[in-house]
Design a protein around this motif. Structure first.
Motif, short mmCIF file in Angstrom:
data_model
loop_
_atom_site.label_atom_id
_atom_site.label_comp_id
_atom_site.label_asym_id
_atom_site.label_seq_id
_atom_site.Cartn_x
_atom_site.Cartn_y
_atom_site.Cartn_z
N ASN A 1 0.87 -1.05 0.07
CA ASN A 1 -0.02 0.00 0.17
C ASN A 1 1.04 1.35 -0.13
O ASN A 1 0.41 2.32 0.21
CB ASN A 1 -0.89 0.03 1.19
N SER A 2 2.25 1.01 -0.27
CA SER A 2 2.99 2.39 -0.16
C SER A 2 3.22 2.78 -1.52
O SER A 2 3.35 1.90 -2.46
CB SER A 2 4.34 1.91 0.65
N LEU A 3 3.68 4.12 -1.77
CA LEU A 3 3.73 4.66 -3.00
C LEU A 3 5.41 5.24 -3.00
O LEU A 3 5.83 5.35 -3.96
CB LEU A 3 2.92 5.89 -3.25
N SER A 4 6.08 5.37 -1.79
CA SER A 4 7.46 5.91 -1.74
C SER A 4 8.23 5.17 -0.97
O SER A 4 9.32 5.70 -0.37
CB SER A 4 6.97 7.27 -1.62
N SER A 5 7.79 4.18 -0.44
CA SER A 5 8.72 3.38 0.70
C SER A 5 10.00 2.86 0.13
O SER A 5 10.12 2.62 -1.29
CB SER A 5 8.12 2.22 1.15
N THR A 6 11.04 3.02 0.75
CA THR A 6 12.36 2.44 0.35
C THR A 6 12.46 1.01 0.67
O THR A 6 12.44 0.91 1.95
CB THR A 6 13.66 3.25 0.99
N PHE A 7 12.64 0.16 -0.29
CA PHE A 7 12.53 -1.28 0.10
C PHE A 7 13.96 -1.78 -0.12
O PHE A 7 14.69 -1.26 -0.81
CB PHE A 7 11.74 -2.30 -1.17
N PRO A 8 14.50 -2.81 0.68
CA PRO A 8 15.58 -3.61 0.54
C PRO A 8 15.86 -4.03 -0.58
O PRO A 8 14.88 -4.20 -1.37
CB PRO A 8 15.78 -4.64 1.65
N VAL A 9 17.12 -4.35 -1.01
CA VAL A 9 17.44 -4.91 -2.31
C VAL A 9 17.34 -6.31 -1.88
O VAL A 9 17.91 -7.21 -1.09
CB VAL A 9 19.01 -4.73 -2.69
N PRO A 10 16.54 -7.10 -2.95
CA PRO A 10 16.28 -8.53 -2.65
C PRO A 10 17.60 -9.45 -2.99
O PRO A 10 18.52 -9.11 -3.71
CB PRO A 10 15.40 -9.05 -3.75
N LEU A 11 17.87 -10.38 -2.09
CA LEU A 11 19.02 -11.24 -2.10
C LEU A 11 18.61 -12.53 -3.01
O LEU A 11 17.43 -12.56 -3.33
CB LEU A 11 19.70 -11.74 -1.00
N GLN A 12 19.45 -13.62 -3.17
CA GLN A 12 19.30 -14.66 -4.05
C GLN A 12 18.01 -15.52 -3.29
O GLN A 12 18.00 -15.72 -2.25
CB GLN A 12 20.48 -15.48 -3.91
N PRO A 13 17.00 -15.67 -4.42
CA PRO A 13 15.96 -16.63 -3.73
C PRO A 13 16.47 -17.98 -3.55
O PRO A 13 17.63 -18.35 -3.99
CB PRO A 13 14.90 -16.54 -5.26
N GLY A 14 15.35 -18.81 -2.83
CA GLY A 14 15.74 -19.99 -2.55
C GLY A 14 15.57 -20.76 -3.64
O GLY A 14 14.79 -20.48 -4.56
N PHE A 15 16.38 -22.11 -3.97
CA PHE A 15 16.12 -22.74 -4.92
C PHE A 15 16.67 -22.41 -6.33
O PHE A 15 16.22 -22.33 -7.27
CB PHE A 15 14.71 -23.32 -5.18
N PHE A 16 17.56 -21.33 -6.08
CA PHE A 16 18.21 -20.38 -7.32
C PHE A 16 19.03 -21.25 -8.14
O PHE A 16 19.99 -22.21 -7.49
CB PHE A 16 19.19 -19.29 -7.04
#
Length: 657
Positions: A616-631
């Motif tokens: 529901n956010s329009l301007s939040s700063t999100f973390p950078v995603p790291l490697q997903p599981g089962f990559f």
């Protein structure tokens, strides 16, 4: 805990266990003591010693200190509860009794379903003191033939009272059943504190019976300081446990068998010794076998008499709330589904089929028919009824009731018109009608449902099998999470658990769960992340294809993360949504959130509450995603820890609105 005990604990009192209490379940008497004084110190020390010292006969009393600060305390548990359940009940009763119910009072008593905890500055052996104090709770269901029922009940209680009073100095308890009107069975239990005399026990139980005289309710419980009485039309006690404890208590009291004295001739010592051992062992072994057979027979008889399933309280403070209306007539459901015909089947799961039905009043329903002779199906049935009775949220499917007949186990749900999410979003034609606004609403609704399960409900529930086929869409395409057969109930301070039995659906399982059996709220977060990426791409993660050239490429999470790092995350978007350019920012935001949810390290995944904020956010700063599981890296892909894509910027910076 044995499997039989677990079954009886799960199968106790669903339909009529909701009770209206006519008095508080505790009492406070006498004067006040000084906080942190000698009486307070003696009381805390003594009352804390009850749980560790109580044994299988479920009663213990002790005293501490000297007058005027001498404290007496006693603990009585229902004998049909396992010893650890008894101790857990007592430990859980101490803080409420001393801190909130009877703070600084010199006498107090607290009645719980599994145990009664009592303390006083006066002797309380044999239930002495406060005998006039009692608590009575009544079921919500009225009897159809009260006069006949009460007449038969008096006969049953009279028999059980005599058995309980004659129980001896270590255990005074009796439980049994009798015939009730309208082809029903009545079940009753009576118990006294063991140090009451036979006459004192009988007197206490008679006064308890007087409290239920002429009542028209199908269940009543009476608690008194010296005794306990309960009756209902559903089985609620563990007769096997009672017989087990009775056998353990009786064995040491049996007089030793004396071998006959014979004159032995030289060379005959071995023969006489063998004969003596046989004479001693045979009665003991025979007694144990008889006790085991009695327990087995009683358990099987109780099981056969159980036509209506019942569920034990989820905790020791409150009852599962379930009215009689939860029980559906089996014949009516048979008619509603046209005898479970294939033409009415709308789904098939691992534990049984789902059928569409219509009741006589015109209400449409969905009926899940659990597979016969399936242990997993039986466990799923109990689990789902327990949870769905307690969980109520607009994004959870609503359980209307259940029905049993012999091996048949039926769960009745509200009918959700648009079926499961997978049938809509993965179908090449149907998904054209599911535009981005609808999909975005579905994603946010699923997230809200999970927040309710994890944090907002009075229970903490881990679903463990969240997937597209377990999300249903109503006529307005609002999502409803369903299928709680795999779910696990946590206490409010639990955050994770382990299991040796891995259940769920591969592709949605978090790596720590699939590999090691560790599951937590973050396991559901991982499944939610997979589901988000499926909704955006319009494809199942188990049959994912490159949306540009239609070739089978790789695991969906690998494809999503690779393109996110390359700045080409739009390749994940369903071509049917590409025309909705005004919503592209929301789509990319959801891909970002989905990748945060499927990170291999469970600790860095967000909570579902954080996910709702991000959605529901329009301007939040999100973390950078790291490697997903089962990559799964491709042959020409080099992954370096210091390498970040151009998507390292925040969503608000990268995709200004």
């Amino acid at each position: 805990m044995s499997s039989q005990t677990c079954l009886l604990l799960i199968l106790a009192i669903l339909t009529n266990l909701s009770a209206s209490v006519t008095a508080q379940n505790y009492g406070c008497f006498g004067g006040n003591y000084t906080a942190n004084g000698t009486y307070s110190t003696n009381l805390i020390s003594l009352i804390s010693s009850l749980a560790p010292n109580i044994t299988d006969n479920a009663y213990y009393n002790a005293t501490s200190g000297q007058a005027p600060d001498q404290v007496y305390a006693s603990a009585l548990c229902r004998t049909d509860f396992q010893l650890e359940e008894c101790r857990s009940c007592l430990r859980g009763a101490i803080a409420p009794l001393l801190q909130s119910l009877c703070p600084n009072r010199r006498q107090g008593i607290f009645f719980r379903q599994a145990c009664t905890l009592r303390y006083s500055d006066e002797p309380i052996s044999g239930g002495a003191g406060a005998q006039s104090y009692s608590v009575r709770s009544r079921g919500v269901q009225n009897l159809s033939s009260p006069e006949q029922f009460n007449q038969q009940l008096r006969v049953l209680l009279r028999e059980l009272r005599a058995q309980a009073a004659a129980g001896g100095p270590l255990m005074k308890i009796a439980a049994g059943n009798g015939t009730a009107p309208d082809f029903q069975t009545m079940f009753a239990m009576m118990q006294c504190v063991p140090d009451l005399s036979a006459a004192g026990c009988a007197d206490c139980l008679i006064r308890s019976e007087q409290m239920i005289c002429c009542d028209n309710r199908s269940r009543i419980v009476v608690y008194m300081p010296g005794c306990y009485l309960e009756y209902t039309i559903y089985p609620f006690y563990n007769i096997s446990r009672i017989e087990q404890v009775r056998a353990m208590i009786a064995a040491p009291l049996s007089p030793p068998v004396q071998a006959p004295v014979t004159r032995s001739s030289p060379g005959n010592d071995d023969g006489n010794s063998t004969r003596t051992v046989i004479i001693i062992l045979v009665p003991i072994v025979a007694s144990l076998l008889i006790a085991a057979c009695v327990g087995t027979y009683a358990s099987k008889r109780l099981k056969k008499k159980t036509e209506h399933i019942t569920l034990q309280r989820l905790d020791e403070e409150e009852y599962v709330s379930a009215e009689e209306s939860l029980i559906f007539d089996f014949e009516e459901l048979l008619t509603a589904t046209n005898n479970f015909s294939d033409s009415h089947k709308i789904g098939q799961g691992g534990f049984g089929a789902v059928y569409k039905g219509k009741l006589r009043k015109g209400q449409q329903i969905a009926v899940k028919r659990l597979s016969r002779n399936s242990e997993q199906g039986e466990l799923e049935f109990k689990n789902e009824v327990v949870l769905m009775v307690k969980l109520q949220h607009k994004n959870l499917v609503r359980l209307l009731g259940f029905s049993l007949r012999g091996p048949e186990r039926l769960l009745v749900y509200e009918f959700v018109h648009n079926g499961s999410l997978d049938c809509s979003v993965f179908d090449p034609m149907k998904r054209l009608a599911i535009n981005w606004d609808v999909r975005y609403t579905i994603i946010k609704g699923i997230a809200k449902g999970l927040v309710y399960l994890h944090e907002d409900s009075r229970l903490r529930v881990i679903h463990r099998d969240l997937k597209a086929s377990n999300v249903l869409l109503d006529e307005d395409n609002n999502p409803k999470i369903s299928d709680f057969g795999m779910a696990r109930l946590f206490t409010q301070d639990e955050t994770r658990a382990n299991t040796r039995r891995i259940v769920g659906t591969y592709g949605y399982m978090a790596p720590e769960y699939a590999r090691n059996g560790h599951f937590s709220m973050k396991s559901d977060v991982f499944s939610f992340g997979v589901l988000v990426l499926e909704i955006i791409s319009g494809q199942s993660n188990n049959s994912f294809k490159n949306v540009e050239n239609g070739e089978n490429v790789e695991y969906m999470l690998s494809f999503a993360w690779r393109n996110w790092r390359a700045g080409t995350a739009k390749k994940m978007i369903d071509p049917a949504l590409m025309s909705a350019s005004a919503s592209r920012n929301d789509m990319l935001r959801c891909i970002h959130i989905g990748l945060l949810c499927v990170q291999e390290n469970a600790k860095v995944r967000p909570t579902m509450a954080s996910v709702v904020v991000m959605l529901n956010s329009l301007s939040s700063t999100f973390p950078v995603p790291l490697q997903p599981g089962f990559f799964v890296p491709s042959s020409n892909d080099e992954i370096r820890a210091t390498e970040f894509s151009r998507n390292e910027a925040t969503i608000s910076d990268l995709y200004p609105r």
